[in-house]
Design an enzyme around this catalytic site. Sequence first.
Site, PDB file in Angstrom:
ATOM      1  N   PRO A 248       0.827  -1.206   0.000  1.00  0.00           N
ATOM      2  CA  PRO A 248       0.000   0.000   0.000  1.00  0.00           C
ATOM      3  C   PRO A 248       0.863   1.257   0.000  1.00  0.00           C
ATOM      4  CG  PRO A 248       0.135  -0.901   2.221  1.00  0.00           C
ATOM      5  CD  PRO A 248       0.859  -1.878   1.318  1.00  0.00           C
ATOM      6  N   GLY A 249       0.439   2.258  -0.751  1.00  0.00           N
ATOM      7  CA  GLY A 249       1.083   3.568  -0.720  1.00  0.00           C
ATOM      8  C   GLY A 249       0.039   4.604  -0.362  1.00  0.00           C
ATOM      9  N   CYS A 316       2.566  29.772 -15.796  1.00  0.00           N
ATOM     10  CA  CYS A 316       1.970  30.324 -17.008  1.00  0.00           C
ATOM     11  C   CYS A 316       1.432  29.192 -17.854  1.00  0.00           C
ATOM     12  CB  CYS A 316       2.996  31.127 -17.778  1.00  0.00           C
ATOM     13  SG  CYS A 316       3.387  32.631 -16.923  1.00  0.00           S
TER      14      CYS A 316
HETATM   15  C1  LIG Z   1       2.863   2.554  -7.013  1.00  0.00           C
HETATM   16  C2  LIG Z   1       2.934   1.145  -6.642  1.00  0.00           C
HETATM   17  C3  LIG Z   1       2.333   0.697  -5.463  1.00  0.00           C
HETATM   18  C4  LIG Z   1       1.513   1.583  -4.571  1.00  0.00           C
HETATM   19  O1  LIG Z   1       0.342   2.021  -5.203  1.00  0.00           O
HETATM   20  P1  LIG Z   1      -0.755   2.847  -4.366  1.00  0.00           P
HETATM   21  O2  LIG Z   1      -1.813   3.156  -5.343  1.00  0.00           O
HETATM   22  O3  LIG Z   1      -0.072   4.071  -3.865  1.00  0.00           O
HETATM   23  O4  LIG Z   1      -1.207   1.972  -3.257  1.00  0.00           O
HETATM   24  C5  LIG Z   1       2.488  -0.633  -5.128  1.00  0.00           C
HETATM   25  N1  LIG Z   1       3.179  -1.487  -5.926  1.00  0.00           N
HETATM   26  C6  LIG Z   1       3.752  -1.085  -7.071  1.00  0.00           C
HETATM   27  C7  LIG Z   1       4.488  -2.067  -7.904  1.00  0.00           C
HETATM   28  C8  LIG Z   1       3.652   0.235  -7.473  1.00  0.00           C
HETATM   29  O5  LIG Z   1       4.202   0.624  -8.626  1.00  0.00           O
END
Ligand SMILES: *Cc1c(COP(=O)(O)O)cnc(C)c1O
Length: 387
Positions: A248-249, A316
């Site tokens: 998760p990110g 701009c």
């Molecule tokens: C960007 C990415 C994530 C995280 O994605 P989120 O939408 O931020 O949860 C996880 N795994 C891989 C391989 C990614 O490229």
Amino acid sequence: MLDPTFQRALLEALDRYPTPFYAYDWGRVRAQLARLREAFPFARFFYALKANPRLGLLRRLRALGLGAEAVSLGEVLRAYRSGFGPDQVVWNGPVKTPEALTTLKGREPLVVLDSEGDVGRVARYLPGARVLLRVNPDLPVNTHGHLATGRGESQFGVLPEAVPGLVRTIREKGLTFLGLHLHLGSALSRVEDFLEGYGVLDALYPQVGPVAVLNLGGGFGLDLPLEALQEPLKSLARLYGAQVWLEPGRYLVAEAGVLVSRVVGLKETRRRYVLLDAGMTSLIRPALYGARHPILPLYPREGREEGIFDLAGPACEAGDILAREVRLPVPQEGEALAILEAGAYGASMSLTYLDTPRPLELLWTGAGWEVLRTREPWERLLEGEEA
Ligand SMILES: *Cc1c(COP(=O)(O)O)cnc(C)c1O
């Protein structure tokens, strides 16, 4: 919306720090992590650095037992710098340059192989490395096109029909095969997208056989009902006899963060504008993906007339609009507002375009403000150049 204590702290930060700045509520990050852990108690989590890679944040997430997910040499080194060990870092991405492979030799993270060429290169540069193989599930995936990495036409992963053969090659080349990887895209809010993705792995089992790890990536949208994925994930893991990894990110940090900006002035053309000291250089998601961010005025509303405004930044470019058609109490010069849900892919995607220093980043710990990253000094933008 925002935690009331955090919101009060924002007003205090406005007195102390120059705008624009990013501010994050650590309590909110922890709450999101608790939700993930409750939905997937059997999973191991690797935080996707690219959502927000500040060292102060990484150190705290590591202390809570997370691993890290990186998609570039810089991100792998950043993860190491914040204390993650090689076996706590997953390295993704279609491009692994000779420079990156050479630099990481002897301290290589867990590598996600992304193509046949990648298998060969990684086997050559990092013999014996522990690897996963990324599957491109060739699915439609419902999100913005830039974010849909699981579509068959995207540059990510290996199409399902090529997976069994490549797994054999990986083993023949002496790499340590851990298992399969799947990441469908970002900001996915439909359960069906995930289920279809898991279905592709399900169908591959007879040809691949048991593996140690199934890494199902990230992409969890903020309004995705996580519980609906619990059983499907469990049964997929049972089928393969695998441990589940997740990356998760956005889900962890998006709602915890705001971008605070001051109103420089108001103006009217054929539309009404609020002119801000922050724009696409600080937060590019609206310009890049058409992302919509809620707006919270940080000034008194009582007795104010309301208006419908577009929020414009200093570039701009007619596309430098942080939000369109927002109903707001009419602000005065110098008053501030918060652009919400900006904790993920906000600061990490900020640019120095137009010689704009990247904003200060602050963390609200619950007890006080901590500076995660100082505002970039303007002089640094000139480094490496001569007049
Ligand atoms: C960007 C990415 C994530 C995280 O994605 P989120 O939408 O931020 O949860 C996880 N795994 C891989 C391989 C990614 O490229």
